[in-house]
Design a protein around this motif. Structure first.
Motif, short mmCIF file in Angstrom:
data_model
loop_
_atom_site.label_atom_id
_atom_site.label_comp_id
_atom_site.label_asym_id
_atom_site.label_seq_id
_atom_site.Cartn_x
_atom_site.Cartn_y
_atom_site.Cartn_z
N GLU A 62 -6.51 -32.51 18.36
CA GLU A 62 -6.27 -31.80 19.62
C GLU A 62 -5.41 -32.64 20.56
O GLU A 62 -4.49 -32.14 21.20
N HIS A 63 -5.68 -33.95 20.60
CA HIS A 63 -4.89 -34.84 21.47
C HIS A 63 -3.42 -34.85 21.06
O HIS A 63 -2.53 -34.73 21.90
N PHE A 64 -3.15 -35.01 19.78
CA PHE A 64 -1.77 -35.14 19.33
C PHE A 64 -1.04 -33.81 19.26
O PHE A 64 0.17 -33.75 19.42
N LYS A 65 -1.76 -32.72 19.02
CA LYS A 65 -1.09 -31.42 19.04
C LYS A 65 -0.78 -31.04 20.48
O LYS A 65 0.28 -30.51 20.77
N GLY A 66 -1.73 -31.31 21.37
CA GLY A 66 -1.52 -31.03 22.80
C GLY A 66 -1.01 -29.63 23.03
O GLY A 66 -1.29 -28.71 22.26
N GLU A 67 -0.23 -29.48 24.05
CA GLU A 67 0.34 -28.17 24.38
C GLU A 67 1.58 -27.89 23.54
O GLU A 67 1.95 -26.75 23.34
N GLU A 68 2.22 -28.95 23.04
CA GLU A 68 3.47 -28.78 22.30
C GLU A 68 3.25 -28.34 20.87
O GLU A 68 4.01 -27.55 20.33
N GLY A 69 2.20 -28.88 20.21
CA GLY A 69 1.93 -28.52 18.83
C GLY A 69 2.91 -29.14 17.86
O GLY A 69 2.59 -30.11 17.19
N GLU A 70 4.10 -28.61 17.80
CA GLU A 70 5.10 -29.08 16.83
C GLU A 70 5.38 -30.57 17.02
O GLU A 70 5.49 -31.05 18.14
N GLY A 71 5.44 -31.30 15.91
CA GLY A 71 5.71 -32.72 15.98
C GLY A 71 4.47 -33.59 16.08
O GLY A 71 4.56 -34.79 16.25
N TRP A 72 3.29 -32.98 15.96
CA TRP A 72 2.05 -33.74 16.13
C TRP A 72 1.87 -34.81 15.06
O TRP A 72 1.37 -35.90 15.35
N GLN A 73 2.31 -34.55 13.84
CA GLN A 73 2.18 -35.57 12.79
C GLN A 73 3.09 -36.76 13.08
O GLN A 73 2.72 -37.91 12.86
N ARG A 74 4.28 -36.49 13.60
CA ARG A 74 5.20 -37.56 13.98
C ARG A 74 4.58 -38.40 15.09
O ARG A 74 4.68 -39.62 15.08
#
Length: 90
Positions: A62-74
């Motif tokens: 949830e922290h890394f996906k945040g509001e943006e979502g895309e690019g969370w793995q990066r």
């Protein structure tokens, strides 16, 4: 008369529906070797990452996906690299 889509600094303004209607197809403006399907990656010369599977807590995702979502793995990759820089290689 066409309105410029960039300002004096080269920043692109928000495109209007009219701007989009005036766009030419990619096949008319790019050489064949630069044309790709949207989302298709170019040829990888050397693998830059290793595919793996990892279980993470919902809070981390949830922290890394945040509001943006895309690019969370990066973003997770960048955070782990930062950890290595700060804590050494073991």
């Amino acid at each position: 008369m066409r309105t410029r889509i960039t300002n004096k600094d080269g920043e692109v303004r928000e495109l209007t529906d009219q701007d989009v209607k005036q766009m030419r197809p990619m096949s008319e403006v790019l050489p064949a070797n630069l044309q790709r399907t949207i989302g298709q990656r170019g040829k990888q010369h050397a693998p830059t990452k290793v595919k793996t599977s990892i279980r993470l807590s919902p809070e981390v995702i949830e922290h890394f996906k945040g509001e943006e979502g895309e690019g969370w793995q990066r973003r997770i990759d960048q955070a782990l690299k930062q950890y290595i820089r700060e804590h050494g290689h073991g």
